[in-house]
Design a protein around this motif. Structure first.
Motif, PDB file in Angstrom:
ATOM      1  N   GLU A   1      85.811  16.177   6.995  1.00 23.86           N
ATOM      2  CA  GLU A   1      86.222  17.580   6.957  1.00 23.86           C
ATOM      3  C   GLU A   1      86.213  18.201   8.354  1.00 23.86           C
ATOM      4  O   GLU A   1      85.384  17.870   9.188  1.00 23.86           O
TER       5      GLU A   1
ATOM      6  N   ARG B   1      80.361  24.757   2.539  1.00 23.00           N
ATOM      7  CA  ARG B   1      80.845  25.355   1.293  1.00 23.00           C
ATOM      8  C   ARG B   1      82.111  24.642   0.862  1.00 23.00           C
ATOM      9  O   ARG B   1      83.104  24.663   1.571  1.00 23.00           O
ATOM     10  N   THR B   2      82.085  24.034  -0.301  1.00 26.00           N
ATOM     11  CA  THR B   2      83.304  23.396  -0.797  1.00 26.00           C
ATOM     12  C   THR B   2      83.730  24.088  -2.080  1.00 26.00           C
ATOM     13  O   THR B   2      83.008  24.936  -2.612  1.00 26.00           O
TER      14      THR B   2
ATOM     15  N   MET C   1      86.704  19.341  -1.120  1.00 27.52           N
ATOM     16  CA  MET C   1      87.521  20.220  -0.280  1.00 27.52           C
ATOM     17  C   MET C   1      86.717  21.464   0.107  1.00 27.52           C
ATOM     18  O   MET C   1      86.040  22.050  -0.731  1.00 27.52           O
ATOM     19  N   LEU C   2      86.830  21.856   1.382  1.00 24.51           N
ATOM     20  CA  LEU C   2      86.153  23.079   1.816  1.00 24.51           C
ATOM     21  C   LEU C   2      86.732  24.279   1.074  1.00 24.51           C
ATOM     22  O   LEU C   2      87.935  24.329   0.819  1.00 24.51           O
ATOM     23  N   GLY C   3      85.889  25.262   0.783  1.00 25.84           N
ATOM     24  CA  GLY C   3      86.366  26.475   0.153  1.00 25.84           C
ATOM     25  C   GLY C   3      87.446  27.145   0.988  1.00 25.84           C
ATOM     26  O   GLY C   3      88.427  27.680   0.469  1.00 25.84           O
ATOM     27  N   ARG C   4      87.246  27.094   2.306  1.00 26.38           N
ATOM     28  CA  ARG C   4      88.225  27.770   3.160  1.00 26.38           C
ATOM     29  C   ARG C   4      89.549  27.001   3.210  1.00 26.38           C
ATOM     30  O   ARG C   4      90.608  27.586   3.441  1.00 26.38           O
TER      31      ARG C   4
ATOM     32  N   ALA D   1      90.805  25.529   0.583  1.00 24.42           N
ATOM     33  CA  ALA D   1      91.461  26.014  -0.638  1.00 24.42           C
ATOM     34  C   ALA D   1      92.083  27.383  -0.374  1.00 24.42           C
ATOM     35  O   ALA D   1      93.224  27.656  -0.757  1.00 24.42           O
TER      36      ALA D   1
ATOM     37  N   PHE E   1      95.946  24.705  -5.729  1.00 28.27           N
ATOM     38  CA  PHE E   1      95.664  25.948  -4.995  1.00 28.27           C
ATOM     39  C   PHE E   1      96.942  26.545  -4.413  1.00 28.27           C
ATOM     40  O   PHE E   1      97.113  27.764  -4.386  1.00 28.27           O
TER      41      PHE E   1
ATOM     42  N   TYR F   1      85.894  29.303  -6.449  1.00 28.33           N
ATOM     43  CA  TYR F   1      86.157  28.160  -5.567  1.00 28.33           C
ATOM     44  C   TYR F   1      85.739  28.416  -4.119  1.00 28.33           C
ATOM     45  O   TYR F   1      86.169  27.719  -3.208  1.00 28.33           O
ATOM     46  N   HIS F   2      84.915  29.418  -3.928  1.00 23.77           N
ATOM     47  CA  HIS F   2      84.271  29.651  -2.622  1.00 23.77           C
ATOM     48  C   HIS F   2      85.275  29.777  -1.479  1.00 23.77           C
ATOM     49  O   HIS F   2      85.182  29.077  -0.477  1.00 23.77           O
TER      50      HIS F   2
END
Lengths: 481, 313
Positions: A252, A269-270, B1-4, B6, B160, B310-311
């Motif tokens: 990531e 944070r995912t 997957m990172l929230g950001r 998404a 998304f 989903y943050h």
């Protein structure tokens, strides 16, 4: 991409890597020279346009001032490859490996017992008065005792067998994505050249990088470590490289805001909640890493990160505080540093460097300002620099005053006649000055892909290879025996 | 997957959708000025209102609605966060962050659009060239959508991006209808008069549905039919119902992909059921404006729920 070597080549005859000093094509370039002769007129021009389209489409651009609205620019790509023979590369490789081991030993030492200062080999104030020295690192034991894992060594050539290290980059060296993409572009544009040469591949750099990082997992990590690449964000000039490396490694890409600390561990944070992070390959400067330890106004980092690092819960790569070893004032002591920690003679030479803080050396510098390159000790990007042979009398006098006011702040070096390579210019093929940045990986062992980033000063006669001042890049071939 | 990540996928698609909608709205507005001859002010006023950028416009240009000024504001003004320029730029910045998560075809479609857009001199897009330029914008957004649908993996990346695109589209359709119906229709003009018909045609043009309408209803424009077409018809790809069918498929797909259903799926299901169970009589009884206001609020709740679940961060 920062740092530059500059000087005026006007009076000095440069070594050309294709045709040497006598005009006879050197062996590593024999095939290429013959191939270039055979090509119909107009081919290179067409290929150059094709290359520009490839790079622009892919978005391999850099933004000039890192501002939101700054124009994104393409770093010019030159079609003619730069070729290094197998024997030359072996020499460079040995020299680089020796150098990065010495640099890491030096970093360990100055954050521990400081034997080198006790032995009187370097002055203590060089360390203590240096802003890059991080007290937070004193006495700390990083995994495998490695501080700088990802290093770029800038090398210039001035003759058949004369290579000099111009600068070490131990913080967050950039450019490796250009090395990889330049090779991809060349294979796409000139497949037949690759059939005629035995060129060592560079494409396994991302997997070597991943192995290098995984080998320095923190003590608290059991099992497969989770690695992330940390970027200051899309407006950073090297953002393309950050996302490229994360993708190539299959990890990531995060910003500080994606990370947080809870119960003594680092998480990202995912979309499915939090995930532990073990190793951070950070591409942000020390100052912005952790507002609790460094700059309190930084919003790019993670509060508490350095404490976690010191507790062995996460590994920061490169370690904070490595900048102390690539300072220009320290550079002058590199031959001494290599001898002290390896017991060997340096394999790669340093450019002779005069320290203006030392009276006799200053006298020499002030008497020869017209011939020398003067640099600020902490400067980078070619700023705060005097290029004697190219300077006006007024510029020289300004620098004379500056040196007299703050002698410690300056070093000086002789003007080097950097080697040239043919480049494709509007007037056809013409020699242009080049340097070389090989990329070294250090953890459980030293890993080095054969090649590096060749930067080329595309302006005629210029020795400034900086991308911000009209510099471009070339694919760099290391031939196999 | 990172929230950001998404979040970037969501907003990337949302802004591409908005860029397209802005181009359609501008085109519809421009056509109205050509048809009406005099009194351009009203057409542009309603266009700016539909685009939701009236306040920003008035602040910058006051109460005057010259075609060149409005067009420049809608297409090129960087101070207008919903101008085509701003949409393409924001979409691309989000795409840059997820550069390696999206396919090369998507990136190239997005990036070459932006690079070409940057070379356009706004002063050169004058009346005679405006339709051509707007066609170009629509072509480019269609190219991006095509690249996305044709190349992207049907995993969370896809879901998304679809959630973003269809929330934007639903919002756009609802706002266009609201502005037209509520602001323009009831005042002074007899229902069914020339101006009225033109207004309805403009709404349909703004969502590229004026010909489809005839195929479905086979009659002249009537408020109830147009509203039904754009709200309830599941076969109309810009209707609220269609958008919510698609949102539902996407959020349930995400639930299957993650093996876990999120509360936002319920928020979407609720609105979808409301649309499925409504008929035009009930909507007119409630009042179209009230209905649309409630819908826009629900639509916003979906974005809030998704970013919580989903943050998006």
């Amino acid at each position: 991409m920062h740092q530059s070597q500059a000087s005026s080549g006007s009076a000095v005859r440069s070594f050309d890597e294709m045709s040497g000093l006598d005009g006879n094509v050197r062996r590593p370039y024999a095939e290429l020279a013959a191939w270039l002769d055979r090509q119909p007129k107009g081919l290179l021009k067409r290929k150059q346009q094709e290359a520009d389209t490839i790079f622009r489409r892919l978005g391999i651009t850099f933004s000039v001032y890192g501002e939101a609205n700054a124009l994104e620019r393409l770093i010019p790509f030159d079609l003619v490859p730069r070729i290094i023979s197998a024997a030359e590369w072996r020499h460079l490789e040995r020299g680089i490996e020796q150098r990065v081991r010495a640099l890491n030993a030096f970093l360990y030492d100055i954050y521990h017992r400081q034997e080198i200062i006790r032995a009187g080999r370097i002055p203590a104030e060089l360390i203590y008065r240096n802003a890059a020295y991080q007290p937070a690192m004193i006495g700390f034991e990083p995994p495998l005792s490695i501080y700088s894992h990802i290093i770029g060594i800038d090398i210039v050539r001035i003759g058949e067998n004369q290579f000099y290290v111009l600068e070490d980059n131990l913080r967050t060296p950039s450019g490796v994505s250009y090395m990889l993409e330049n090779r991809e572009a060349m294979m796409h544009l000139f497949p037949e050249l690759f059939a005629h040469h035995r060129i060592a591949p560079v494409s396994d750099y991302p997997s070597l990088l991943r192995r290098t990082l995984a080998a320095v997992a923190p003590a608290a990590c059991t099992g497969d470590p989770t690695i992330v690449v940390m970027t200051p964000g899309i407006y950073n000039s090297a953002f393309f490289e950050h996302s490229f490396l994360a993708d190539q490694m299959g990890v990531e890409l995060v910003e500080g805001q994606d990370l947080y600390i809870d119960g003594g561990y680092l998480y990202m944070r995912t979309t499915r909640g939090r995930q532990r992070v073990d190793i951070i390959y950070r591409r942000i400067d020390d100052d912005f890493l952790d507002p609790l330890t460094f700059r309190p106004d930084s919003t790019l980092g993670v509060p508490g990160l350095v404490d976690l690092y010191r507790a062995g819960r996460v590994t920061i790569v490169n370690a904070p505080g490595t900048g102390i070893a690539d300072d220009k004032a320290i550079y002058a002591y590199m031959p001494e540093i290599i001898r002290f920690y390896t017991g060997q003679r340096p394999i790669l030479e340093n450019v002779p460097t005069y320290r203006c803080g030392i009276a006799e050396e200053r006298e020499h510098v002030l008497a020869h300002l017209c011939d020398l390159v003067v640099k600020e000790v902490h400067g980078s990007g070619g700023y705060g620099m005097l290029i004697g042979p190219a300077a006006t009398r007024r510029e020289i006098e300004t620098f004379r005053r500056k040196i007299e006011e703050r002698p410690d702040n300056y070093i000086a070096q002789p003007t080097l006649a950097l080697s040239t390579c043919p480049a494709f210019t509007s007037a056809g093929l013409a020699p242009r000055h080049v340097d070389l940045r090989p990329f070294v990986l250090v953890s459980d062992r030293v890993r080095l892909v054969p090649g590096g980033l060749t930067r080329v000063a595309l302006k005629k006669g210029s020795l400034v290879v900086n991308s911000s001042q009209g510099g471009g890049t070339k694919d760099t071939w290391v031939l196999r025996d | 997957m990172l929230g950001r990540t998404a979040s970037s996928l969501f907003w990337m698609s949302r802004y591409m959708e908005r860029a397209e909608n802005m181009a359609r709205l501008t085109e519809a507005g421009f056509r109205m000025t050509l048809t009406n001859g005099e009194g351009h002010g009203e057409e542009w006023r309603s266009t700016l209102q539909s685009a939701g950028v009236m306040d920003g416009y008035v602040k910058k240009h006051g109460d005057r609605f010259a075609t060149a000024t409005v067009v420049d504001f809608l297409l090129f003004d960087a101070d207008n966060p919903s101008s085509v320029r701003s949409c393409l730029s924001t979409a691309r910045n989000n795409a840059r962050f997820v550069r390696t998560k999206i396919t090369r075809d998507m990136w190239e479609a997005m990036n070459s659009t932006w690079l070409s857009f940057e070379e356009v001199k706004p002063t050169e897009v004058s009346h005679p060239r405006l339709p051509e330029f707007l066609d170009w914008v629509r072509e480019r957004t269609a190219l991006f959508r095509g690249a996305l649908l044709g190349t992207i993996l049907r995993d969370d990346t896809y879901y998304f991006s679809q959630l973003g695109a269809f929330i934007e589209r639903a919002d756009n359709t609802a706002r266009i209808m609201d502005v037209k119906y509520f602001i323009l229709l009831p005042i002074n003009q007899p229902v069914g008069g020339d101006i009225d018909t033109l207004q309805w045609e403009m709404i349909l043009r703004a969502v590229s549905a004026h010909r489809a309408y005839r195929h479905v209803f086979d009659e002249q424009y009537r408020a109830a039919s147009v509203a039904e077409f754009l709200i309830l018809r599941p076969e109309m790809p810009r209707s609220l119902r269609f958008c919510y069918d698609w949102l539902s498929t996407s959020v349930e797909g995400l639930a299957t992909h993650y093996g876990e259903r999120s509360p936002s799926a319920d928020v979407i299901a609720e609105t979808r059921a409301m649309l499925r169970d409504s008929d035009m009589q009930a909507i007119f009884r409630q009042g179209l404006h009230e209905f649309l206001c409630e819908f826009v609020a629900r639509n916003n709740q979906v974005t809030a729920a998704l970013s919580r679940d989903y943050h998006f961060g």
